[in-house]
Design a protein around this motif. Structure first.
Motif, mmCIF file in Angstrom:
data_model
loop_
_atom_site.group_PDB
_atom_site.id
_atom_site.type_symbol
_atom_site.label_atom_id
_atom_site.label_comp_id
_atom_site.label_asym_id
_atom_site.label_seq_id
_atom_site.Cartn_x
_atom_site.Cartn_y
_atom_site.Cartn_z
ATOM 1 N N ASN A 254 51.737 22.675 40.444
ATOM 2 C CA ASN A 254 51.255 21.447 39.821
ATOM 3 C C ASN A 254 49.741 21.295 39.977
ATOM 4 O OD1 ASN A 254 50.730 18.260 40.135
ATOM 5 N ND2 ASN A 254 52.388 18.657 38.689
ATOM 6 N N TYR A 255 49.080 21.021 38.879
ATOM 7 C CA TYR A 255 47.640 20.750 38.891
ATOM 8 C C TYR A 255 47.423 19.251 38.789
ATOM 9 C CZ TYR A 255 47.253 25.571 36.962
ATOM 10 O OH TYR A 255 47.339 26.909 36.725
ATOM 11 N N LEU A 256 46.199 18.814 39.185
ATOM 12 C CA LEU A 256 45.864 17.414 38.931
ATOM 13 C C LEU A 256 45.100 17.369 37.621
ATOM 14 C CD1 LEU A 256 42.883 17.034 41.242
ATOM 15 C CD2 LEU A 256 44.916 18.190 42.070
ATOM 16 N N LEU A 257 45.314 16.332 36.835
ATOM 17 C CA LEU A 257 44.640 16.251 35.544
ATOM 18 C C LEU A 257 43.135 16.013 35.723
ATOM 19 C CD1 LEU A 257 45.267 16.332 32.499
ATOM 20 C CD2 LEU A 257 45.269 13.851 32.553
ATOM 21 N N ASN A 258 42.774 15.264 36.760
ATOM 22 C CA ASN A 258 41.355 15.000 37.029
ATOM 23 C C ASN A 258 41.213 14.630 38.505
ATOM 24 O OD1 ASN A 258 42.240 12.333 37.306
ATOM 25 N ND2 ASN A 258 42.014 12.005 35.105
ATOM 26 N N SER A 259 39.996 14.262 38.906
ATOM 27 C CA SER A 259 39.753 14.064 40.339
ATOM 28 C C SER A 259 40.146 12.670 40.837
ATOM 29 C CB SER A 259 38.292 14.347 40.650
ATOM 30 O OG SER A 259 37.492 13.566 39.785
ATOM 31 N N ARG A 260 40.836 11.916 40.037
ATOM 32 C CA ARG A 260 41.280 10.595 40.490
ATOM 33 C C ARG A 260 42.169 10.772 41.736
ATOM 34 N NH1 ARG A 260 44.797 6.379 36.882
ATOM 35 N NH2 ARG A 260 45.158 4.955 38.602
ATOM 36 N N PRO A 261 41.827 10.119 42.848
ATOM 37 C CA PRO A 261 42.576 10.348 44.095
ATOM 38 C C PRO A 261 44.084 10.152 43.948
ATOM 39 C CG PRO A 261 40.578 9.144 44.564
ATOM 40 C CD PRO A 261 40.657 9.226 43.070
ATOM 41 N N GLU A 262 44.503 9.210 43.113
ATOM 42 C CA GLU A 262 45.952 8.995 42.918
ATOM 43 C C GLU A 262 46.607 10.250 42.319
ATOM 44 O OE1 GLU A 262 43.643 6.858 42.244
ATOM 45 O OE2 GLU A 262 44.204 4.949 43.165
ATOM 46 N N ASN A 263 45.865 10.933 41.467
ATOM 47 C CA ASN A 263 46.413 12.175 40.894
ATOM 48 C C ASN A 263 46.456 13.282 41.936
ATOM 49 O OD1 ASN A 263 46.952 11.195 38.373
ATOM 50 N ND2 ASN A 263 44.958 11.766 37.522
ATOM 51 N N VAL A 264 45.446 13.274 42.817
ATOM 52 C CA VAL A 264 45.420 14.289 43.885
ATOM 53 C C VAL A 264 46.654 14.100 44.770
ATOM 54 C CG1 VAL A 264 44.122 15.233 45.823
ATOM 55 C CG2 VAL A 264 42.895 14.322 43.841
ATOM 56 N N LEU A 265 46.939 12.854 45.096
ATOM 57 C CA LEU A 265 48.106 12.580 45.948
ATOM 58 C C LEU A 265 49.407 12.944 45.214
ATOM 59 C CD1 LEU A 265 49.188 11.401 48.620
ATOM 60 C CD2 LEU A 265 49.325 9.182 47.479
ATOM 61 N N ALA A 266 49.494 12.578 43.951
ATOM 62 C CA ALA A 266 50.713 12.865 43.178
ATOM 63 C C ALA A 266 50.944 14.373 43.108
ATOM 64 C CB ALA A 266 50.603 12.271 41.775
ATOM 65 N N SER A 267 49.862 15.108 42.947
ATOM 66 C CA SER A 267 49.979 16.560 42.845
ATOM 67 C C SER A 267 50.393 17.167 44.190
ATOM 68 C CB SER A 267 48.641 17.130 42.379
ATOM 69 O OG SER A 267 48.755 18.487 42.184
ATOM 70 N N LEU A 268 49.811 16.639 45.269
ATOM 71 C CA LEU A 268 50.195 17.094 46.614
ATOM 72 C C LEU A 268 51.702 16.886 46.806
ATOM 73 C CD1 LEU A 268 49.007 17.622 49.727
ATOM 74 C CD2 LEU A 268 49.677 15.243 49.942
#
Ligand code: BG6
Length: 498
Positions: A254-268
């Motif tokens: 899974n990649y993150l769509l952008n550097s938005r921290p919420e996306n980073v967490l979702a991807s983790l």
């Protein structure tokens, strides 16, 4: 091109019994969960057919639609693709000859549990064992290394009906009896084993045999699978210390769509859902983040006193993975941004093209994924599934010109080459999925084709099962012959059906 792939690299192909073998009621085999799972296609879902406690027939696409007390049931005039599949049962000699002609060094396949232990009981059906002895002997005759998956997406229907499948602890004993039987039978013929196919996406009726979908039941079933898998590793090593026994994960990076921290967490969190299974099977313990999740969700796993020490001891020798596509985390995505991927719905990646079934094609993701797994676990890796499910057309000359498949495979082989040469990944082999056309797990159709070898069969079961070589057949032959140094598409003389 420079030699990068190790000399003993296991080039080959992969299949699974319920999608390829057929012969569902022959030679003493009894019903598996896959045998009550109907066909379908891209737009028509598959159904599980059952009889409820009052004897009334029912159809269910979702687990929660199977009533308590119902038992799996074969309904007349329904099409069940596993019953004949693409008929390896009657074509094994011919098919193995074709694999040998392509130069396979390895062939990954699964054993039908109910062919060897009818109903999953603690009894052996010699006729079933003999079938696989013939197959394995034929592979060895051509110096093809058998790579056996002990469980690939099905189980004895009797165990599903009687014990709620893997949710019942009794299923562990049945599975281990089956493992012990095949380990003893093939201990001088087979070196490479793997326990559960795509352990991280085992869910639902055909795979886990369970009817209730609450998280507690699913986790309990998965705990039993972990214990069974670890015991199978321990048992195998005792029977033959030379065995190499691995795990198998559906790797959907899974990649993150952008550097938005919420996306980073979702991807983790998305990636952890996959890594969890590797963490347990490689490190031999439930990881901290999962224990916290259990606490939060009030999930309480019922464990026998030795379970954790079994999981600790039964860690694997290598990690097998399937790799088809990647996914994206975007907390703002709506249903409209989502597509059906490999057995789950994922957010569409705007940077990638997709297959006929909307799966994102991402060769570079394979290099990234292999590096990430190897960095984290330092165990040999084995890409045991990869490939392009596509519609093939037979042209007027009777040929299948599958350049799209060649392109897909070529780019993925290049990604593996880079992972070895540039990132230092220890890669054992590559067995592309459905090396011969077979039934799709997701959609239950044959016309989602992966093979180098075409099988004359359609989604309704019409066809004479004739085998013919696609253009990719000779291309892959050349790839293997050159140990991955020659990926060029030369002007191949197209093969006609034979
Ligand atoms: C993997 C499974 O998920 O993907 C196979 O191990 C499956 O059983 C393969 O067939 C391809 O998926 P599908 O849905 O195209 O058959």
């Amino acid at each position: 091109m420079k030699q990068v792939f190790p000399k003993d690299f296991l080039w080959g192909g992969a299949t699974a019994a319920n999608q390829y073998e057929g012969g569902y009621n022959l030679g003493g085999k009894t019903l598996s969960t896959a045998d009550v799972y109907t066909g379908g296609n891209k737009s028509t879902p598959r159904y599980v057919t059952f009889k409820d406690a009052q004897g009334k027939i029912g159809y269910a696409t979702r687990l929660e639609d199977i009533p308590e007390g119902a038992t799996g049931y074969v309904v007349e005039n329904q099409y069940y693709p596993s019953h004949i599949a693409t008929d390896f049962y009657h074509h094994w000699k011919e098919d193995i000859r074709l694999f040998a002609e392509m130069g396979f060094k390895a062939y990954r396949f699964s054993l039908n549990w109910t062919r060897i232990c009818p109903d999953g009981k603690l009894e052996v059906n010699q006729e079933g064992l003999d079938f696989y002895h013939q197959v394995i002997d034929e592979l060895i005759k051509y110096q093809i290394e058998p790579v056996i998956t002990l469980n690939h997406f099905d189980m004895p229907l009797y165990l599903a009906d009687t014990y709620n499948g893997w949710a019942g602890r009794e299923t562990i004993e049945s599975f281990l009896f089956f493992c012990e039987t095949v380990y003893h039978a093939f201990k001088h013929k087979v070196k490479y084993w793997m326990t559960f196919n795509e352990i991280n996406i085992l869910n639902g009726y055909p795979k886990l045999g369970i009817r209730f979908h609450d998280e507690q039941t699913v986790m309990q079933a998965k705990h039993h699978v972990f214990v069974a898998s670890a015991q199978a590793v321990i048992l195998g090593r005792r029977i033959n210390p030379e065995f190499k026994i691995g795990m198998m994960v559906c790797y959907l990076l899974n990649y993150l769509l952008n550097s938005r921290p919420e996306n980073v967490l979702a991807s983790l969190q998305f990636n952890r859902e996959m890594e969890f299974y590797m963490d347990v099977q490689v490190h031999g313990e439930y990881p901290h983040y999962k224990m916290k999740e259990f606490e939060r969700k009030k999930i309480k796993i019922d464990m026998a006193p030795d379970d954790l020490s079994i999981i600790k001891q039964g860690t694997v020798d290598y990690i097998g993975l399937s790799y088809y596509m990647t996914s994206v985390s975007d907390v703002d995505s709506t249903e409209l941004d989502r597509v059906v991927g490999n057995q789950m719905t994922v957010t569409k990646n705007p940077f990638l093209k997709t297959s006929d079934w909307d799966w994102a094609v991402d060769p570079l993701g394979l290099r990234i994924g292999l590096s990430k797994i190897y960095d984290r676990y330092r165990l040999p890796l084995f890409v045991v599934e990869n490939g392009l499910g596509a519609y093939d057309t037979v042209n007027q000359e009777g040929q299948i010109n599958d350049d799209y498949r060649i392109d897909y495979l070529k780019e993925h082989i290049e990604a593996m080459r880079d992972a070895i040469a540039l990132d230092g990944v220890d890669l054992m082999g590559y067995t592309p999925w459905g090396c011969i056309d077979l039934v799709s797990t997701g959609t239950g159709e044959v016309e989602k084709r992966y093979g180098f070898i075409h099988v004359c069969l359609d989604n309704e079961g019409n066809g004479d099962m004739r085998r013919s070589k696609k253009k990719s057949f000779e291309w892959y032959q050349q790839v293997i012959q050159s140990n991955g140094t020659n990926l060029r598409v030369k002007s191949i003389i197209l093969c006609k059906s034979f």
